[in-house]
Write a protein that holds these residues in place. Structure first.
Motif, PDB file in Angstrom:
ATOM      1  N   ASN A 270       0.827  -1.213   0.000  1.00 22.28           N
ATOM      2  CA  ASN A 270       0.000   0.000   0.000  1.00 22.28           C
ATOM      3  C   ASN A 270       0.857   1.257   0.000  1.00 22.28           C
ATOM      4  O   ASN A 270       0.547   2.243  -0.692  1.00 22.28           O
ATOM      5  N   HIS A 273       2.365   1.698  -3.520  1.00 21.48           N
ATOM      6  CA  HIS A 273       1.396   2.208  -4.486  1.00 21.48           C
ATOM      7  C   HIS A 273       1.082   3.678  -4.246  1.00 21.48           C
ATOM      8  O   HIS A 273       0.940   4.464  -5.206  1.00 21.48           O
ATOM      9  N   ARG A 403      -1.533  -5.324  -8.775  1.00 20.95           N
ATOM     10  CA  ARG A 403      -1.162  -5.984  -7.527  1.00 20.95           C
ATOM     11  C   ARG A 403      -0.846  -7.428  -7.880  1.00 20.95           C
ATOM     12  O   ARG A 403      -1.556  -8.044  -8.676  1.00 20.95           O
ATOM     13  N   ARG A 430      -5.126  -2.809 -10.500  1.00 18.34           N
ATOM     14  CA  ARG A 430      -5.343  -1.867  -9.417  1.00 18.34           C
ATOM     15  C   ARG A 430      -6.608  -1.049  -9.630  1.00 18.34           C
ATOM     16  O   ARG A 430      -7.202  -0.544  -8.677  1.00 18.34           O
TER      17      ARG A 430
END
Length: 431
Positions: A270, A273, A403, A430
């Motif tokens: 996370n 990203h 992902r 994603r």
């Protein structure tokens, strides 16, 4: 002082069975027995250095007193006298000739190739598809290094042959390096595969060189630079094979493991990203972005720490004092990036993937020689910036769109490094 002998020594075979059966588990624990520990590889005595400061002496401060060791002798009949295997004045001359290929402006040009190749790869992925990630990263690494080396159509055919053969050469070559010399003469499948792969690669690379000689055009690739520098066909072949071998293995392994570790750690994923979205805003990554990708850089550093090459060997040219140990001229010395990177004295909880450890304070507190993913001194990998740039750009390109979720725990096949073996990951868009 007497040098302690490592445990698990067999008659005649020495520590070779322990090395081949336990791999890094065996060598990572040798620091418990001393700063320098004797290993016997069959009849060959070698000295395994476990201390970072002594490693720094071998690679840097006393580096001129060493040359390549026995492991590299095993490869020389097949890989020639490229940078990986050469010594002395010849090595320095070749290094100077090849350095322009890795200057900053060249790396910036290569970065666009890296981003384009990575984008082309992930564009082929389908939602929900299970990918064998190490195969994808091997294909990508071969493509990127191949395009940097050869820009012509015939060069593209050479890249296909390299993709087919290079990992056979690397893996079977490491087995030869650890085995008595008679083993490589036995008519066993591994030897036949190795010899055939070398013959195929040599034929296709020499064909590319012959084509360039007939054309004589500077295509702006590394091959043109080598030939314009006045290298012979044989020396050019040696350097090309060196670049292919060194430029593919480390990068492909690091990329596969980085993607696996990110996919296996949702919190890290996370944060990655979020950083990619903030810095890039949906556009392709460039070399200029790397300085702003702090979390990405930490992931790369931690991957290079956890999954480096197993060991390298050096041979003393003269008597050398290493700490309390006096080594005679001709002694074989082993340095293990893997053992150093997994030493709990310098990397707490070394088997845990922890990018957050790479703070400026942590880095400044590491002793010299504790973190050597690309070696050190005048033997440091010439393409280290190339490889690092490729890993960051690929990681960012993948993270923009996908992902990757592991479908089973990682499996490792240990040869010259901890190779991923069947990293099956599900591709999840994603958006």
């Amino acid at each position: 002082m007497p040098v302690p002998v490592a445990p698990h020594r067999w008659p005649l075979l020495g520590h070779t069975p322990a090395m081949l059966s336990q791999r890094a588990k065996f060598t990572d624990a040798l620091h418990e027995h001393g700063e320098v520990v004797r290993l016997d590889l069959g009849p060959l005595h070698a000295y395994f250095v476990t201390d970072p400061s002594l490693t720094y002496e071998v690679l840097v401060s006393q580096g001129s007193k060493f040359r390549k060791g026995a492991m590299f002798d095993k490869f020389q009949p097949y890989l020639g006298t490229g940078l990986l295997l050469s010594n002395g004045d010849h090595h320095l001359r070749q290094r100077r000739l090849m350095q322009p290929a890795f200057h900053r402006e060249r790396i910036e040009n290569y970065a666009s190739t890296m981003a384009r190749a990575a984008a082309a790869l992930v564009a082929r992925w389908q939602p929900g598809e299970i990918r064998v990630i190490e195969n994808d990263m091997q294909e990508l690494a071969v493509t990127i290094v191949g395009e940097a080396l050869f820009s012509t159509e015939i060069g593209k055919r050479a890249v296909e042959e390299v993709r087919r053969s290079i990992f056979t050469v690397i893996q079977q070559g490491m087995i030869r390096a650890l085995s008595p010399s008679f083993v490589e003469k036995l008519p066993i499948p591994g030897n036949r595969e190795f010899d055939a792969a070398i013959a195929r690669m040599k034929a296709v690379v020499l064909e590319v060189i012959e084509s360039w000689r007939a054309d004589g055009t500077d295509h702006g690739d590394v091959l043109s630079m080598l030939l314009l520098a006045g290298m012979t066909d044989e020396q050019t072949y040696d350097e090309v094979l060196t670049l292919l071998t060194a430029g593919i293995e480390t990068t492909a392994i690091a990329l596969a493991w980085a993607l696996y570790e990110v996919g296996n750690n949702p919190e890290i994923e996370n944060r990655l990203h979020a950083e990619i979205d903030s810095v890039l805003g949906g556009r392709p990554v460039t070399a200029a972005d790397i300085a702003s990708l702090t979390c990405t850089e930490q992931i790369v550093q931690e991957t290079l720490r956890m999954y480096p090459i197993w060991f390298v060997m050096r041979r003393t040219l003269v008597d050398v004092q290493l700490g309390d140990v006096q080594l005679p001229a001709g002694a074989e010395v082993i340095v293990s990036p893997h053992a150093l990177h997994h030493d709990p004295r310098y990397f707490p909880a070394p088997d845990r993937f922890d990018p957050d450890r790479w703070t400026p304070d942590f880095v400044s507190g590491l002793p010299r020689g504790a973190f050597i993913p690309f070696g050190g001194g005048n033997r440091q990998c010439l393409g280290n910036t190339f490889a690092h740039t490729e890993i960051v750009i690929t990681l960012a390109t993948v993270a923009q769109q996908w992902r990757l979720a592991p479908t089973r725990p990682a499996r490792v096949k240990f040869t010259s490094a901890p190779y991923p073996n069947g990293l099956l990951m599900k591709a999840v868009p994603r958006n």
